[in-house]
Scaffold this active site. Sequence first.
Site: not given
Length: 254
Positions: A172, A98
């Site tokens: 993302e 992430h």
Amino acid sequence: MKKQLLYVANWKMNMLVDQAVDFTVACKEFVEQNKDLAGAIAICPTFLHIAPVVEILEDSPIGVGAQNCSEHESGAYTGDVSALALSDIFCDYCIVGHSERRTHHNESNEVVARKVAQLLANMIFPIICIGETAEEHDLQQTQEILESQLLPIIEVLNNAEQLPGVLTIAYEPVWAIGTGKTPDSASLEKTFKWLTNYLQTQVNEKIEFCLLYGGSVDEKTAPQLAQVKGLGGFLIGNASLDFQKFKNIVGLTH
Ligand code: PGA
């Protein structure tokens, strides 16, 4: 028939036990009433809340995931959690790479790849996050950044003893996370198309890739994003903290 999307709730460093339990109980009931959602939802709480969430979901087809794991197998790594320990408490998924971990914990592409290797060895489905920053986006470097993030992971995949039938990658864009901004449909479709081709040519074994989109997914942005060709589901941060909002996203797009 339309392919079922995967909805991953990334709670990040939010929720206390009572809130985690309330959300999970409500989500379990929702899936019981909508049998077509079996296998379509995964909840990723903090490490502390994985066990109580797993317990509630024991007989439910909702998956549970961690938000990180150690790149090491075991040993003197104070504060870290191994993939083996996650699999021992019946964790199904684990988010790795992430952007918040890459930024705040200096996780390199190689570290992320080693985490993927640990997860595969322990039969946990990795949810591998990749994405470019605003600056890289403006310089039109998206593809080369994604490629550099994926390269060490591809090496791991090509050397793994066992691969899952489906591998989940979450695109993302860093500039879209928590900002209310999302890519337009055409550029997202272009990125997914490139990713699909790239992965298929680089990974030796024939596996399927599920491409998630993450970054400011909410009730307003999800319906349009869900139309994008190649999209396999969503990784949802902020809007996954409120069950009603999360349920609406699923209801509007599944
Ligand atoms: P957001 O976060 O939905 O709050 O933008 C997504 C993520 O970081 O996974």
